[in-house]
Design an enzyme around this catalytic site. Sequence first.
Site, PDB file in Angstrom:
ATOM      1  N   LYS A 254      74.249  40.182  69.791  1.00 54.78           N
ATOM      2  CA  LYS A 254      74.183  40.999  70.997  1.00 54.78           C
ATOM      3  C   LYS A 254      75.045  42.254  70.825  1.00 54.78           C
ATOM      4  O   LYS A 254      75.972  42.275  70.004  1.00 54.78           O
ATOM      5  CB  LYS A 254      74.702  40.206  72.207  1.00 54.78           C
ATOM      6  CG  LYS A 254      73.910  38.958  72.552  1.00 54.78           C
ATOM      7  CD  LYS A 254      74.566  38.231  73.721  1.00 54.78           C
ATOM      8  CE  LYS A 254      73.867  36.929  74.063  1.00 54.78           C
ATOM      9  NZ  LYS A 254      72.540  37.126  74.641  1.00 54.78           N
ATOM     10  N   ARG A 328      66.014  27.923  74.325  1.00 55.29           N
ATOM     11  CA  ARG A 328      64.808  27.084  74.293  1.00 55.29           C
ATOM     12  C   ARG A 328      64.881  26.040  73.177  1.00 55.29           C
ATOM     13  O   ARG A 328      64.259  24.983  73.273  1.00 55.29           O
ATOM     14  CB  ARG A 328      63.568  27.978  74.141  1.00 55.29           C
ATOM     15  CG  ARG A 328      63.483  28.739  72.847  1.00 55.29           C
ATOM     16  CD  ARG A 328      62.571  29.950  72.962  1.00 55.29           C
ATOM     17  NE  ARG A 328      63.177  30.988  73.796  1.00 55.29           N
ATOM     18  CZ  ARG A 328      62.605  32.168  74.067  1.00 55.29           C
ATOM     19  NH1 ARG A 328      61.396  32.425  73.583  1.00 55.29           N
ATOM     20  NH2 ARG A 328      63.212  33.049  74.824  1.00 55.29           N
TER      21      ARG A 328
END
Length: 480
Positions: A254, A328
């Site tokens: 990030k 996920r």
Amino acid sequence: MITWKNEIFLPAQIKFVWEGDTAYQAADLREENKHLFGGEFSKIFSTVKDNCFVVFAGMGKEEKLDGRKFKNVVAKAARTITSYNIDEFSVDISALTKTFDDKAYFDVVAGVELGLYRYQGIHQTNQQKDYTVSVVDENNNSEKSAEYIAKAKSIADGMILTREWINTPGNYLTPEIFAQDITEKLTPAGVEVSVLCPDQLKEKGMGALLAVGNSSDNKPRLIVMKYTGNKHSDKVYGYVGKGVTVDTGGYSLKNSAGLMYTKGDMGGAAAVAGAIYAIAKNKLSVNVVAVIPAAENRLSNQSHIPGDVVTSMNGKTIEILNTDAEGRLILADAITYAVREAKVTHLVDVATLTGAVVGALGTVAAGCTTNDEDYLNDFYGAAKEAGERYWQLPLFEEYEEMLKSKVADLKNMGGPNAGTIAAALFLREFVEDKPWIHLDIAGTSQTEAPSNDYHCFGGTGFATPSLYFLAERNQEFIEQ
């Protein structure tokens, strides 16, 4: 901390007024102050009457009031009265329970609790303020009122727990510490907590969770919370919450802005833990198992990298194209555990999963998807009671092409579009045809600029009350 009582008028009071209420006119305040206050929604008027400091809060038109607006008015009134350094006050809800009965108690208690909440942080000195609040209700007897207060307080406490966990810095809430804290707080409430460590995760073939969690020296945990409220029922509701306590993005690192509040990427985990706490405290006649895959997603020599293929607990292989799509992955193994090991019959997974849902819905509503419309409609009813907003996104079969991989059964990323839908479709691969709802709360789990008066900087407690009311709506009572 807030101490709740009932049927006691204190020298400072909050009173609620409907717009155009003739009973209020009899108080000789509306007429003389009608240019200032007339019961309009969210308007506040403070005065001294009969040696009592009174905050009048406008509720607006009865037919336009919902749970979110209700809590906003209560929180605003509570902040107003405490701004005068008042730490004891009564809340007269007699004007509200005629219409809402026990529902009014939840919105009032939650409005006060959430409106006055502030995360204390890691300060050298204790900055917490204590308040005593009495609920006065002329429409219910003292015993019934006390029962309603206790029920509402348990739900609000679950939301506060959710906020606390989200707001806690990542170095103070590693997967191991998170598991310990959940055990300490939920066990006394009647929740059975078990924790699976890395060796056990490996034995069960949880390659997706381990791929993420092994990137850190703070190794992953699977936290399983079980509440059995109805031994006669074969229904078990499974709540699965994403628990990434630190998320750097791994090799798909990030930027600096994205790294600022990565501690909140376990908002789904906090929500399911807070919900099952409230469910147990209120002794609902329902069975619930909450599962949290807790892990840190860091950049290290042990990190998975784009192009790797991992094998999930249910045997499906996953090509990892983006290591920042880690939520996920860990949810896939947790959902499989809930289905195969915990034997849940109904599923809800909750996650701060995609930036795409924030782009679509902002901070006003969470995204949701399902494979069972009846189950989702039931959840919508629960969300209405909670005063929360969700918006359904489609799972059309054309979207399934996004997840096809040339080297594995699935890939963990779709294309540049429909990111929230791609993530939901990925998770659907692991629910094994159980009735399932996916909640993407990335835009609603925490806030930097609160849009509701019962919010403040940090965690909001979102999804916790909806999950609670879903369980409450599905209670089964056995005749003795």
